[in-house]
Motif scaffolding. Structure first.
Motif, PDB file in Angstrom:
ATOM      1  N   LEU A 150      48.677  29.075  41.302  1.00 13.41           N
ATOM      2  CA  LEU A 150      47.257  29.090  41.648  1.00 13.41           C
ATOM      3  C   LEU A 150      46.905  30.392  42.345  1.00 13.41           C
ATOM      4  N   ILE A 151      45.861  31.042  41.857  1.00 10.78           N
ATOM      5  CA  ILE A 151      45.273  32.198  42.531  1.00 10.78           C
ATOM      6  C   ILE A 151      43.927  31.750  43.079  1.00 10.78           C
ATOM      7  N   ILE A 152      43.714  31.977  44.376  1.00  9.81           N
ATOM      8  CA  ILE A 152      42.493  31.499  45.025  1.00  9.81           C
ATOM      9  C   ILE A 152      41.904  32.605  45.883  1.00  9.81           C
ATOM     10  N   ASN A 153      40.589  32.760  45.824  1.00  7.89           N
ATOM     11  CA  ASN A 153      39.943  33.842  46.571  1.00  7.89           C
ATOM     12  C   ASN A 153      38.510  33.464  46.898  1.00  7.89           C
ATOM     13  N   GLY A 154      37.907  34.228  47.811  1.00  5.63           N
ATOM     14  CA  GLY A 154      36.517  34.004  48.178  1.00  5.63           C
ATOM     15  C   GLY A 154      35.589  34.867  47.351  1.00  5.63           C
ATOM     16  N   THR A 155      34.386  34.368  47.095  1.00  6.52           N
ATOM     17  CA  THR A 155      33.432  35.127  46.279  1.00  6.52           C
ATOM     18  C   THR A 155      32.811  36.289  47.053  1.00  6.52           C
ATOM     19  N   ALA A 156      32.962  36.296  48.384  1.00  7.01           N
ATOM     20  CA  ALA A 156      32.390  37.380  49.196  1.00  7.01           C
ATOM     21  C   ALA A 156      33.481  38.261  49.809  1.00  7.01           C
TER      22      ALA A 156
END
Length: 219
Positions: A150-156
């Protein structure tokens, strides 16, 4: 949670080790952000990832890379830090010889190191990469990427822009035999500063993903 000191390539490494009662519990190591920008094993995201894995039944180790805290040595451009991570995994495996699942989770710089460790250690069955800095580091070594994750990140995220993360995900998804999951947390910056709106949903997504993978029992 016991403090541990274990041998690394440049001397001792300092960690925090959180075992389960079950001798065959899955194991995970958690890798912290960039040492030269204040990254330590006590970083908030790293700390939360540590407990996220422990809550769902993992024996967990997080540690300070060389030159951080009480870990000996000095920063080595990622090369030595990868060796540190390999030593940490050796230590964790030696303490848990009956474990059947081995995961690596990293945040920012730690995500880059974790993905490199994945290439070296075929026994790693899953990975979590939180806010991987695909704009700063070359991830092309993932050819092919050996396990699903899983790769997870914030949109900002202004440190590791979402467009670079999306590009990394699309490249990895072209590869056969693995599944790359990708989640974005709306409005979250690099450090998931807001607990209720950003951090808690991110940790929830990580736990849901890992639980699902463990239930499937597949790579």
């Amino acid at each position: 949670m016991p403090e541990v000191i274990f041998p690394g390539p440049e001397g001792r490494l300092e960690g925090r080790y959180h075992p389960q009662k079950s001798p065959d519990a899955p194991i995970a190591i958690i890798l912290h952000p960039h040492p030269q920008f204040g990254g330590t094993m006590n970083n908030r995201v790293v700390h939360r990832l540590h407990y996220a894995f422990h809550e769902i039944g993992f024996t967990v180790l997080r540690f300070n890379f060389r030159g951080v805290g009480r870990s000996q040595g000095e920063y080595d451009q990622g090369i030595g830090e990868l060796s540190d991570a390999a030593s940490a995994l050796d230590y964790l495996q030696a303490m848990n010889p009956n474990s059947k699942h081995c995961w690596v989770a990293g945040f920012s710089f730690g995500a880059w190191i974790g993905m490199q460790l994945l290439m070296r250690r075929p026994e790693i069955t899953g990975f979590i990469s939180v806010a991987p800095p695909a704009n700063m580091y070359d991830f092309s070594f993932l050819a092919p990427c050996p396990s699903s994750g899983l790769i997870i990140n914030g949109t900002a995220d202004r440190v590791a822009p979402p467009k670079d993360t999306a590009s990394l995900v699309s490249k990895l998804r072209e590869q056969k035999g693995i599944t790359i999951s990708h989640e974005e947390i709306a409005g979250a910056g690099h450090f998931f500063e807001n607990e209720e709106e950003h951090m808690a949903p991110m940790i929830g997504q990580v736990q849901d993903y890992v639980r699902r993978r463990l239930g499937e029992g597949t790579r």
